[in-house]
Design a protein around this motif. Structure first.
Motif, PDB file in Angstrom:
ATOM      1  N   SER A  19       0.802  -1.221   0.000  1.00 44.09           N
ATOM      2  CA  SER A  19       0.000   0.000   0.000  1.00 44.09           C
ATOM      3  C   SER A  19       0.835   1.272   0.000  1.00 44.09           C
ATOM      4  O   SER A  19       0.296   2.358   0.088  1.00 44.09           O
ATOM      5  CB  SER A  19      -0.967   0.010   1.173  1.00 44.09           C
ATOM      6  OG  SER A  19      -0.263   0.190   2.366  1.00 44.09           O
ATOM      7  N   LEU A  22      -0.075   4.453  -1.922  1.00 50.11           N
ATOM      8  CA  LEU A  22      -0.924   5.569  -1.499  1.00 50.11           C
ATOM      9  C   LEU A  22      -0.249   6.908  -1.731  1.00 50.11           C
ATOM     10  O   LEU A  22      -0.923   7.912  -1.935  1.00 50.11           O
ATOM     11  CB  LEU A  22      -1.303   5.440  -0.025  1.00 50.11           C
ATOM     12  CG  LEU A  22      -2.277   4.333   0.321  1.00 50.11           C
ATOM     13  CD1 LEU A  22      -2.517   4.298   1.819  1.00 50.11           C
ATOM     14  CD2 LEU A  22      -3.572   4.496  -0.423  1.00 50.11           C
ATOM     15  N   TRP A  33      -7.736   8.495   3.439  1.00 49.51           N
ATOM     16  CA  TRP A  33      -7.415   7.073   3.418  1.00 49.51           C
ATOM     17  C   TRP A  33      -7.504   6.503   4.824  1.00 49.51           C
ATOM     18  O   TRP A  33      -7.111   7.144   5.786  1.00 49.51           O
ATOM     19  CB  TRP A  33      -6.017   6.822   2.869  1.00 49.51           C
ATOM     20  CG  TRP A  33      -5.950   6.947   1.388  1.00 49.51           C
ATOM     21  CD1 TRP A  33      -5.333   7.934   0.678  1.00 49.51           C
ATOM     22  CD2 TRP A  33      -6.523   6.062   0.431  1.00 49.51           C
ATOM     23  NE1 TRP A  33      -5.488   7.704  -0.671  1.00 49.51           N
ATOM     24  CE2 TRP A  33      -6.220   6.567  -0.850  1.00 49.51           C
ATOM     25  CE3 TRP A  33      -7.281   4.892   0.518  1.00 49.51           C
ATOM     26  CZ2 TRP A  33      -6.626   5.940  -2.021  1.00 49.51           C
ATOM     27  CZ3 TRP A  33      -7.684   4.272  -0.652  1.00 49.51           C
ATOM     28  CH2 TRP A  33      -7.364   4.784  -1.901  1.00 49.51           C
ATOM     29  N   SER A  34      -7.990   5.284   4.924  1.00 48.99           N
ATOM     30  CA  SER A  34      -8.030   4.583   6.197  1.00 48.99           C
ATOM     31  C   SER A  34      -7.510   3.166   5.989  1.00 48.99           C
ATOM     32  O   SER A  34      -8.038   2.427   5.153  1.00 48.99           O
ATOM     33  CB  SER A  34      -9.466   4.539   6.726  1.00 48.99           C
ATOM     34  OG  SER A  34      -9.493   3.868   7.952  1.00 48.99           O
ATOM     35  N   ASN A  35      -6.460   2.812   6.715  1.00 50.50           N
ATOM     36  CA  ASN A  35      -5.937   1.452   6.664  1.00 50.50           C
ATOM     37  C   ASN A  35      -6.807   0.614   7.573  1.00 50.50           C
ATOM     38  O   ASN A  35      -6.696   0.666   8.790  1.00 50.50           O
ATOM     39  CB  ASN A  35      -4.470   1.404   7.106  1.00 50.50           C
ATOM     40  CG  ASN A  35      -3.939  -0.012   7.019  1.00 50.50           C
ATOM     41  OD1 ASN A  35      -4.392  -0.892   7.736  1.00 50.50           O
ATOM     42  ND2 ASN A  35      -2.994  -0.223   6.147  1.00 50.50           N
ATOM     43  N   CYS A  36      -7.684  -0.137   6.973  1.00 52.64           N
ATOM     44  CA  CYS A  36      -8.669  -0.901   7.732  1.00 52.64           C
ATOM     45  C   CYS A  36      -8.299  -2.366   7.856  1.00 52.64           C
ATOM     46  O   CYS A  36      -8.905  -3.088   8.627  1.00 52.64           O
ATOM     47  CB  CYS A  36     -10.034  -0.802   7.051  1.00 52.64           C
ATOM     48  SG  CYS A  36     -10.629   0.885   6.865  1.00 52.64           S
ATOM     49  N   GLU A  40      -2.467  -4.593   4.638  1.00 54.64           N
ATOM     50  CA  GLU A  40      -2.351  -3.270   4.008  1.00 54.64           C
ATOM     51  C   GLU A  40      -3.550  -2.916   3.129  1.00 54.64           C
ATOM     52  O   GLU A  40      -3.414  -2.210   2.140  1.00 54.64           O
ATOM     53  CB  GLU A  40      -1.062  -3.201   3.191  1.00 54.64           C
ATOM     54  CG  GLU A  40       0.189  -3.327   4.034  1.00 54.64           C
ATOM     55  CD  GLU A  40       0.307  -2.227   5.068  1.00 54.64           C
ATOM     56  OE1 GLU A  40       0.033  -1.063   4.751  1.00 54.64           O
ATOM     57  OE2 GLU A  40       0.677  -2.544   6.214  1.00 54.64           O
ATOM     58  N   THR A  41      -4.729  -3.395   3.472  1.00 49.07           N
ATOM     59  CA  THR A  41      -5.938  -3.071   2.726  1.00 49.07           C
ATOM     60  C   THR A  41      -6.442  -1.705   3.192  1.00 49.07           C
ATOM     61  O   THR A  41      -6.565  -1.460   4.386  1.00 49.07           O
ATOM     62  CB  THR A  41      -6.990  -4.163   2.918  1.00 49.07           C
ATOM     63  OG1 THR A  41      -6.462  -5.385   2.381  1.00 49.07           O
ATOM     64  CG2 THR A  41      -8.288  -3.829   2.220  1.00 49.07           C
ATOM     65  N   ASN A  42      -6.716  -0.827   2.223  1.00 55.33           N
ATOM     66  CA  ASN A  42      -7.100   0.563   2.515  1.00 55.33           C
ATOM     67  C   ASN A  42      -8.393   0.932   1.801  1.00 55.33           C
ATOM     68  O   ASN A  42      -8.631   0.502   0.668  1.00 55.33           O
ATOM     69  CB  ASN A  42      -6.003   1.524   2.040  1.00 55.33           C
ATOM     70  CG  ASN A  42      -4.753   1.408   2.876  1.00 55.33           C
ATOM     71  OD1 ASN A  42      -4.592   2.107   3.846  1.00 55.33           O
ATOM     72  ND2 ASN A  42      -3.865   0.498   2.491  1.00 55.33           N
TER      73      ASN A  42
END
Length: 188
Positions: A19, A22, A33-36, A40-42
């Motif tokens: 990620s 980004l 952006w939010s790293n959820c 490393e899925t955003n």
């Protein structure tokens, strides 16, 4: 860094091995952006919307909603992402098989509740991912569904955006932006 782009007639999803991409993809105006996760899925989080993440040994769930979720209540407008790791170990089905069964069961359920299939299920291939997409609606809400199945990594992402029928057109502009810019870590 590997980049896979999934193209549909209405949107694309980015699948990245890392990620750090980004840096080259700033969030559009009105989003951050939010790293959820997982890993490393955003996802893009609209300003003034709410984020809730729930994890257990079965599912990593992300909810991005216009309404705040209080006491596990449902929201009217928003995105739900369920990331299921080790699908075949839990269900005895490959992620692609699980996806097909999920779609059949979902379509059966919406018929029982006077819902309708708005757009027929379609499937696409992108690298190790098989992607299934369809839309449904009932008298209350419209839902856009996408399932990203990776048999090689044994993971399934079940994604849907929902909004009330009366505000779908406006809310879908936000939902489409979130979905168009999902960054999925393919090295889970």
């Amino acid at each position: 860094m590997k980049l896979l782009q999934i193209l549909f007639f209405i949107f694309s999803i980015n699948i990245f091995a890392n990620s750090s991409i980004l840096i080259d993809h700033p969030a559009p105006n009105g989003f951050k952006w939010s790293n959820c996760g997982p890993k490393e899925t955003n996802f893009l989080l609209p300003n003034d919307w709410f984020l809730q993440i729930e994890k257990n040994d079965q599912v990593h769930a992300v909810f991005i909603s216009k309404e705040q979720i209080i006491n596990n209540q449902n929201f009217l407008t928003g995105l739900s992402v369920n990331s299921i790791l080790n699908v075949s170990k839990k269900s005895k089905l490959k992620p692609t098989e699980y996806s097909k069964k999920f779609i059949v069961n979902f379509l059966s359920s919406i018929k029982k509740h006077n819902g309708k299939l708005y757009k027929e299920p379609q499937s696409y291939l992108n690298g190790d991912f098989t992607i299934y997409q369809f839309d449904s609606r009932d008298d209350i809400a419209v839902m856009f569904h996408i399932l990203l199945a990776n048999d090689k990594k044994d993971i399934l992402y079940i994604v849907f955006f929902e909004a009330p029928v009366h505000s779908w057109e406006e809310d879908w502009k936000i939902g489409k932006t979130i979905i168009d810019n999902m960054i999925i870590d393919d090295e889970i």
